[in-house]
Design a protein around this motif. Sequence first.
Motif, PDB file in Angstrom:
ATOM      1  N   THR A   1     -15.651  -7.295 -12.988  1.00 44.26           N
ATOM      2  CA  THR A   1     -15.610  -8.676 -12.525  1.00 44.26           C
ATOM      3  C   THR A   1     -14.362  -9.331 -13.095  1.00 44.26           C
ATOM      4  OG1 THR A   1     -16.942  -9.407 -14.412  1.00 44.26           O
ATOM      5  CG2 THR A   1     -18.133  -8.888 -12.373  1.00 44.26           C
ATOM      6  N   THR A   2     -14.058 -10.528 -12.627  1.00 49.31           N
ATOM      7  CA  THR A   2     -12.889 -11.242 -13.121  1.00 49.31           C
ATOM      8  C   THR A   2     -13.141 -11.670 -14.563  1.00 49.31           C
ATOM      9  OG1 THR A   2     -12.269 -12.001 -10.928  1.00 49.31           O
ATOM     10  CG2 THR A   2     -11.424 -13.278 -12.791  1.00 49.31           C
ATOM     11  N   LYS A   3     -12.362 -11.103 -15.479  1.00 49.60           N
ATOM     12  CA  LYS A   3     -12.389 -11.497 -16.893  1.00 49.60           C
ATOM     13  C   LYS A   3     -11.289 -10.739 -17.620  1.00 49.60           C
ATOM     14  CE  LYS A   3     -15.764  -8.176 -18.525  1.00 49.60           C
ATOM     15  NZ  LYS A   3     -17.021  -7.921 -19.162  1.00 49.60           N
ATOM     16  N   ASP A   4     -10.859 -11.297 -18.713  1.00 48.00           N
ATOM     17  CA  ASP A   4      -9.813 -10.692 -19.548  1.00 48.00           C
ATOM     18  C   ASP A   4      -8.594 -10.290 -18.717  1.00 48.00           C
ATOM     19  OD1 ASP A   4     -11.487 -11.028 -21.778  1.00 48.00           O
ATOM     20  OD2 ASP A   4     -12.437  -9.091 -21.437  1.00 48.00           O
TER      21      ASP A   4
ATOM     22  N   LYS B   1      -3.829  -6.906 -15.415  1.00 45.56           N
ATOM     23  CA  LYS B   1      -2.723  -7.484 -16.171  1.00 45.56           C
ATOM     24  C   LYS B   1      -2.358  -6.551 -17.319  1.00 45.56           C
ATOM     25  CE  LYS B   1      -4.193 -12.262 -15.437  1.00 45.56           C
ATOM     26  NZ  LYS B   1      -4.648 -13.475 -16.126  1.00 45.56           N
ATOM     27  N   ASP B   2      -1.062  -6.473 -17.629  1.00 43.89           N
ATOM     28  CA  ASP B   2      -0.581  -5.690 -18.763  1.00 43.89           C
ATOM     29  C   ASP B   2      -1.166  -4.271 -18.746  1.00 43.89           C
ATOM     30  OD1 ASP B   2       0.732  -5.044 -21.140  1.00 43.89           O
ATOM     31  OD2 ASP B   2      -0.901  -5.828 -22.386  1.00 43.89           O
TER      32      ASP B   2
END
Length: 118
Positions: free
Chosen positions: A70-73, A85-86
């Motif tokens: 899910t969308t987080k971190d 990301k990263d």
Amino acid sequence: MAGTYTCTAKYSNTEELKASKEIKIIEEIKWKDAPEEQYPKLGETFRVRCEAEANPSASINWERNGVSLTTKDRYIVKANGLIIKDVRESDDGLYKCTAVVISTGEIQIRNIRVIYDL
């Protein structure tokens, strides 16, 4: 060919009868942009592409190692893919993109191997 169709008739040349029916077109899930191998670069933001077309529209769910994403971190779930990301070496692996059309019960799964690129 989708739309509302109406049939009219006259009964005994005086009483008008009318019936309408809406016709919907159902299209199976097709993968629009979901390559089975994708190559992010370490340290960059990368979108794991997984787009499906269907009518009615499909929703997309993501899993990795049996765990729902899910969308987080560092992850952002979008309609056209999963943003990481990263990117790290630990992001390497097999992701499962599942397209679901709830109203028809159709499910299609696409396994996507993410292999980091130096």
